[in-house]
Design a protein around this motif. Structure first.
Motif, PDB file in Angstrom:
ATOM      1  N   GLN A 121       0.794  -1.244   0.000  1.00  9.38           N
ATOM      2  CA  GLN A 121       0.000   0.000   0.000  1.00  9.38           C
ATOM      3  C   GLN A 121       0.822   1.289   0.000  1.00  9.38           C
ATOM      4  O   GLN A 121       0.295   2.348  -0.282  1.00  9.38           O
ATOM      5  CB  GLN A 121      -0.929   0.000   1.219  1.00  9.38           C
ATOM      6  CG  GLN A 121      -1.930  -1.140   1.128  1.00  9.38           C
ATOM      7  CD  GLN A 121      -2.937  -1.139   2.256  1.00  9.38           C
ATOM      8  OE1 GLN A 121      -3.041  -0.198   3.003  1.00  9.38           O
ATOM      9  NE2 GLN A 121      -3.668  -2.211   2.372  1.00  9.38           N
ATOM     10  N   PHE A 122       2.116   1.181   0.342  1.00  7.25           N
ATOM     11  CA  PHE A 122       2.927   2.409   0.453  1.00  7.25           C
ATOM     12  C   PHE A 122       4.319   2.216  -0.128  1.00  7.25           C
ATOM     13  O   PHE A 122       4.816   1.100  -0.226  1.00  7.25           O
ATOM     14  CB  PHE A 122       3.103   2.815   1.929  1.00  7.25           C
ATOM     15  CG  PHE A 122       1.823   3.103   2.641  1.00  7.25           C
ATOM     16  CD1 PHE A 122       1.211   4.350   2.549  1.00  7.25           C
ATOM     17  CD2 PHE A 122       1.208   2.121   3.407  1.00  7.25           C
ATOM     18  CE1 PHE A 122       0.019   4.615   3.213  1.00  7.25           C
ATOM     19  CE2 PHE A 122       0.009   2.372   4.071  1.00  7.25           C
ATOM     20  CZ  PHE A 122      -0.581   3.620   3.969  1.00  7.25           C
ATOM     21  N   THR A 123       4.937   3.337  -0.480  1.00  8.92           N
ATOM     22  CA  THR A 123       6.395   3.355  -0.647  1.00  8.92           C
ATOM     23  C   THR A 123       6.910   4.337   0.402  1.00  8.92           C
ATOM     24  O   THR A 123       6.130   5.147   0.918  1.00  8.92           O
ATOM     25  CB  THR A 123       6.816   3.852  -2.040  1.00  8.92           C
ATOM     26  OG1 THR A 123       6.301   5.167  -2.209  1.00  8.92           O
ATOM     27  CG2 THR A 123       6.331   2.943  -3.136  1.00  8.92           C
ATOM     28  N   TRP A 124       8.180   4.252   0.722  1.00  7.98           N
ATOM     29  CA  TRP A 124       8.696   5.173   1.739  1.00  7.98           C
ATOM     30  C   TRP A 124      10.158   5.513   1.490  1.00  7.98           C
ATOM     31  O   TRP A 124      10.885   4.750   0.855  1.00  7.98           O
ATOM     32  CB  TRP A 124       8.508   4.608   3.149  1.00  7.98           C
ATOM     33  CG  TRP A 124       9.240   3.339   3.445  1.00  7.98           C
ATOM     34  CD1 TRP A 124      10.451   3.193   4.041  1.00  7.98           C
ATOM     35  CD2 TRP A 124       8.782   2.001   3.180  1.00  7.98           C
ATOM     36  NE1 TRP A 124      10.777   1.861   4.159  1.00  7.98           N
ATOM     37  CE2 TRP A 124       9.774   1.107   3.642  1.00  7.98           C
ATOM     38  CE3 TRP A 124       7.633   1.459   2.586  1.00  7.98           C
ATOM     39  CZ2 TRP A 124       9.651  -0.278   3.535  1.00  7.98           C
ATOM     40  CZ3 TRP A 124       7.509   0.073   2.479  1.00  7.98           C
ATOM     41  CH2 TRP A 124       8.515  -0.767   2.950  1.00  7.98           C
ATOM     42  N   LYS A 125      10.519   6.681   1.989  1.00 10.49           N
ATOM     43  CA  LYS A 125      11.918   7.143   1.913  1.00 10.49           C
ATOM     44  C   LYS A 125      12.347   7.498   3.323  1.00 10.49           C
ATOM     45  O   LYS A 125      11.563   8.082   4.084  1.00 10.49           O
ATOM     46  CB  LYS A 125      12.009   8.396   1.058  1.00 10.49           C
ATOM     47  CG  LYS A 125      12.006   8.116  -0.413  1.00 10.49           C
ATOM     48  CD  LYS A 125      12.632   9.324  -1.167  1.00 10.49           C
ATOM     49  CE  LYS A 125      12.724   9.046  -2.642  1.00 10.49           C
ATOM     50  NZ  LYS A 125      11.481   9.273  -3.362  1.00 10.49           N
ATOM     51  N   LEU A 126      13.609   7.185   3.652  1.00  9.63           N
ATOM     52  CA  LEU A 126      14.110   7.516   4.993  1.00  9.63           C
ATOM     53  C   LEU A 126      14.404   9.005   5.079  1.00  9.63           C
ATOM     54  O   LEU A 126      14.876   9.605   4.119  1.00  9.63           O
ATOM     55  CB  LEU A 126      15.414   6.769   5.276  1.00  9.63           C
ATOM     56  CG  LEU A 126      15.349   5.252   5.353  1.00  9.63           C
ATOM     57  CD1 LEU A 126      16.732   4.719   5.706  1.00  9.63           C
ATOM     58  CD2 LEU A 126      14.333   4.811   6.396  1.00  9.63           C
TER      59      LEU A 126
ATOM     60  N   VAL B 197       4.360   7.355   1.105  1.00  5.75           N
ATOM     61  CA  VAL B 197       3.490   7.763  -0.009  1.00  5.75           C
ATOM     62  C   VAL B 197       2.567   6.596  -0.375  1.00  5.75           C
ATOM     63  O   VAL B 197       3.054   5.481  -0.609  1.00  5.75           O
ATOM     64  CB  VAL B 197       4.347   8.140  -1.252  1.00  5.75           C
ATOM     65  CG1 VAL B 197       3.458   8.610  -2.401  1.00  5.75           C
ATOM     66  CG2 VAL B 197       5.388   9.180  -0.902  1.00  5.75           C
ATOM     67  N   PRO B 198       1.241   6.819  -0.404  1.00  8.28           N
ATOM     68  CA  PRO B 198       0.341   5.731  -0.825  1.00  8.28           C
ATOM     69  C   PRO B 198       0.709   5.265  -2.223  1.00  8.28           C
ATOM     70  O   PRO B 198       0.957   6.095  -3.102  1.00  8.28           O
ATOM     71  CB  PRO B 198      -1.047   6.379  -0.790  1.00  8.28           C
ATOM     72  CG  PRO B 198      -0.902   7.561   0.079  1.00  8.28           C
ATOM     73  CD  PRO B 198       0.508   8.044  -0.067  1.00  8.28           C
TER      74      PRO B 198
END
Ligand code: HEM
Length: 245
Positions: A212-217, A240-241
């Motif tokens: 459901q999401f992507t992400w950045k540190l 981010v969805p």
């Protein structure tokens, strides 16, 4: 507080028709003996809830560092994502994961094990020598306390080659890892009884997160122990969805 919650849940199940499978408390309330008496006492429910709550910090440390490793290791992330997209494709909207789905998350559990190898939530523990032991030229007399530490075997390059490298596939063949070398959950008669619970909650969480999401540190990779490992700056991420990506 937990007792109040149990009373509220009892009313929900008995008078408002809530599902007995709604959560841990309703499940335990719903367990019956042959004569339809409740099988688990209120005190036993309190102990179960407190156990899960108290031990939650080890699982949350695992998930925290998995999220961090996945953000730093795009090739590993790609394989994890593919594993979960294949499972998600077989599901209708809102359909729950099943036990069978969990058995398909093999690579994801290797990623979890590699995370536990490199950043074990539990640094070690005590044992008492039941008899005199000779080890490495030293005598440990009967009755002495010994502190075993997880990184001693996890970072030993004669057991795990290139131990500083994040390489989940090293867990493909469990047979190649000598007994009592991967000790993130301890070992022997006092091995962690929450192992299976931790495995399930981790796999389910990662499934919904990656599908459901992507992400950045938004922080560096440092951490300290207190005694559970905690990222020095917390784990701020930009989430981010996926449908909007
Ligand atoms: C990633 C998650 C977890 C890790 C890494 C972990 C790790 C450990 C370790 C290293 C021990 C000591 C084992 C030994 O001395 O040989 C332990 C003990 C224990 N764990 Fe866990 N644990 C986790 C999750 C959980 C969960 C979710 C629960 C409960 C719901 C739980 C309940 C316990 C209990 C009750 C003990 C004491 C067992 C005894 O002394 O006989 N753990 N855990």
């Amino acid at each position: 507080m937990v007792k109040d919650l149990i009373r509220e849940k009892r009313v929900e199940v008995e008078q408002k028709g809530a599902s007995p499978h709604q959560d841990l408390i309703t499940c335990l309330l719903g367990m019956r003996k042959e004569d339809n008496e409740e099988a688990v006492t209120e005190n036993e429910i309190v102990h179960n809830v407190m156990l899960v709550k108290k031990r939650h910090n080890t699982s949350s440390a695992l998930m925290t560092f998995m999220i961090r490793f996945l953000a730093n290791e795009p090739t590993v992330y790609a394989v994890v994502l593919q594993e979960h997209e294949e499972i998600a494709k077989t599901k209708l909207s809102g359909e729950y994961l099943t036990w069978e789905d969990l058995t398909k998350m093999k690579y994801t559990w290797r990623v979890a094990m590699e995370t536990l190898r490199m950043v074990p939530p539990v640094f070690g523990g005590f044992r008492k020598a039941q008899k005199d032991i000779e080890y490495g030229g030293y005598l440990i007399p009967k009755g002495w306390q010994i502190f075993w530490t997880t990184p001693m075997t996890h970072m030993d390059n004669s057991i795990f080659q290139e131990p500083s490298k994040f390489y989940p596939s090293r867990f493909e063949s469990q047979a190649s890892i000598p007994p009592y070398s991967f000790v993130a959950f301890g070992g022997g008669p006092r091995i962690c009884p929450g192992y299976e619970f931790a495995r399930i909650e981790t796999l389910v969480t990662i499934h919904y997160l990656v599908t459901q999401f992507t992400w950045k540190l938004c922080s560096d990779n440092t951490f300290s122990r207190d005694p559970i490992p905690i990222p020095t700056q917390g784990l701020p991420i930009k989430l981010v969805p996926r449908k909007l990506c």
